[in-house]
Motif scaffolding. Structure first.
Motif, PDB file in Angstrom:
ATOM      1  N   SER A 361      10.523  85.005  99.544  1.00 25.03           N
ATOM      2  CA  SER A 361      11.250  85.009  98.271  1.00 25.03           C
ATOM      3  C   SER A 361      10.405  84.294  97.225  1.00 25.03           C
ATOM      4  O   SER A 361       9.561  83.463  97.541  1.00 25.03           O
ATOM      5  N   GLY A 362      10.669  84.614  95.980  1.00 16.81           N
ATOM      6  CA  GLY A 362       9.875  84.048  94.901  1.00 16.81           C
ATOM      7  C   GLY A 362       8.563  84.786  94.730  1.00 16.81           C
ATOM      8  O   GLY A 362       8.421  85.960  95.100  1.00 16.81           O
ATOM      9  N   THR A 374       6.140  79.872  93.363  1.00 18.89           N
ATOM     10  CA  THR A 374       7.205  79.551  92.426  1.00 18.89           C
ATOM     11  C   THR A 374       8.454  80.341  92.807  1.00 18.89           C
ATOM     12  O   THR A 374       8.341  81.491  93.266  1.00 18.89           O
ATOM     13  N   PRO A 375       9.641  79.767  92.625  1.00 21.71           N
ATOM     14  CA  PRO A 375      10.860  80.546  92.881  1.00 21.71           C
ATOM     15  C   PRO A 375      11.140  81.600  91.822  1.00 21.71           C
ATOM     16  O   PRO A 375      12.057  82.416  91.975  1.00 21.71           O
ATOM     17  N   GLU A 411      11.206  75.390  86.227  1.00 20.77           N
ATOM     18  CA  GLU A 411      10.257  75.991  87.165  1.00 20.77           C
ATOM     19  C   GLU A 411       9.103  76.643  86.415  1.00 20.77           C
ATOM     20  O   GLU A 411       7.945  76.586  86.846  1.00 20.77           O
TER      21      GLU A 411
END
Length: 429
Positions: A361-362, A374-375, A411
């Motif tokens: 994910s991300g 990074t998300p 983020e």
């Protein structure tokens, strides 16, 4: 390759001349190169960093080789360049007094990893080669050769690299043979006096560039009694095998490991456990379980081969390779610094930001051979990193409008700070 290693001479270097006439064919000497990929101050600075030991009486670092009259030194005390020398001239004078004018050789492997400015200039110089010949499957290597040595420590040899030798100081002589000049079952030879008559010599001075293909046997010599300095760049051309990629998959290589000390068997952790099993029991039957050492190794390989983990590792290595510009390992990133909304960022045309979806994910995001996670979603990363690539700097606050307010913008700011530490973005004054 021609029957004889006839050395060609050209006045001015150009990639088109090299590729059309000499690439993988025969050696050529270019009398002038512009722009120059290496400068003396950068090279000396990288030499100091590459030779750093931490203490004055420490062993010579594993990526460094220092010989005196062909005898290799294992301790670094007083023989390696330090920042206090300031330049090669002062270092040479200090060594001449310390060694009583005996001949010496300093070889620093993984050289480009020790100075970001040198690496950036080198990468820009070789970019046209990758456009024609393709990016190397494994990184090109950079090696510093310095000293008054009679001949390079390894002697006459052939390796798997096409080589570019950039003369920086003094004069150096290379000798070439189109095939192995001896019959003995050895791969290198330091006592080659009886083979000199069959060699073709080439002298290289400051500002000159000598190229030779991977299939030539060769040796480097000092052309005069004065110290000579050169930087060699090797492009892998022969004897490629999957072991090189396997090393990359298993662990990240630092400049010391790139130099060849610490092979594949050192990259995975080991356990202090028995390698043998008791038995066999009555009737010759072995125990049903593996010895602990083998069980631990099998478990580590099983975990490593997990499909999700492997996809992620392959994506990371691919992003690093495409952004490293052909030269790995890359110089370390700097420490991230906080960015305010008013700070303005400008992109580096030579350091594009690439990304790929993270299997967990991300998004995986990379620049200049470094990667981070990074998300943020891939589309958010694309919008956030595209704007600074234009000709004008862009305020961080304006960039962060590409992502949703709140945690997402936090983020985004963190990602910009990491990319700046990778030298993909630079703050405008």
């Amino acid at each position: 390759m021609s029957e004889e290693p006839i050395l060609a001479v050209e006045e001015e270097f150009s990639w088109s001349t090299l590729m059309e006439r000499y690439w993988d064919r025969r050696p050529v000497l270019f009398h002038s190169v512009a722009p120059v990929p290496f400068t003396a101050p950068e090279v000396f600075r990288a030499a100091v960093r590459g030779c750093a030991t931490g203490t004055a009486d420490a062993p010579v670092p594993p990526n460094v080789q220092f010989t005196v009259d062909t005898v290799q030194r294992d301790d670094a005390e007083g023989v390696l360049p330090v920042g206090g020398d300031g330049a090669f001239d002062a270092y040479d004078a200090r060594l001449a007094a310390r060694l009583d004018d005996r001949r010496y050789a300093l070889v620093v492997n993984g050289f480009h990893a020790f100075d970001a400015a040198l690496w950036s200039r080198e990468r820009a110089f070789f970019a046209p080669l990758w456009q024609t010949a393709g990016l190397p499957l494994t990184g090109a290597i950079t090696t510093l050769f310095h000293g008054t040595y009679e001949h390079s420590p390894v002697g006459v040899h052939k390796d798997r690299f096409a080589t570019f030798l950039f003369g920086l100081r003094g004069r150096k002589r290379m000798r070439f043979w189109p095939r192995r000049p001896w019959d003995e079952p050895v791969s290198t030879k330091t006592d080659y006096a009886r083979h000199i008559a069959a060699s073709v010599p080439a002298e290289v001075g400051p500002g000159e560039l000598l190229y030779w293909p991977a299939d030539y046997y060769h040796v480097g010599e000092s052309a005069t009694a004065a110290p000579a300095t050169s930087v060699n760049v090797g492009i892998p051309r022969d004897e490629h095998h999957t072991g090189y990629e396997l090393e990359d998959l298993l662990a990240d290589l630092d400049p010391a490991r790139l130099a060849g000390r610490g092979g594949l068997d050192t990259l995975l952790g080991t356990t202090d456990a028995p390698l043998t099993a008791p038995g066999p029991a009555t009737g010759g039957v072995l125990a049903p379980t593996l010895p602990e050492a083998l069980t631990t190794a099998a478990r580590a390989l099983y975990d490593f081969a997990d499909p999700v983990a492997m996809r992620r590792r392959v994506a990371v290595l691919s992003l690093r390779r495409w952004t490293a510009g052909g030269f790995e390992p890359v110089p370390p990133a700097t420490a991230p610094r906080a960015l305010s909304d008013a700070d303005r960022l400008r992109g580096d045309p030579q350091a594009p930001v690439l990304w790929a979806p993270d299997p967990d994910s991300g998004t995986l995001c990379a620049a200049n051979g470094h990667e981070t996670r990074t998300p943020l979603a891939p589309d958010e990363v694309r919008r956030l990193t595209r704007a600074p690539s234009g000709p004008d700097p862009v305020a961080v606050g304006a960039l962060l409008k590409a992502v949703a307010p709140g945690a997402q913008r936090d983020e985004g700011r963190a990602l910009l700070e990491r990319l700046e530490s990778f030298r993909a973005f630079h703050r405008a004054p």
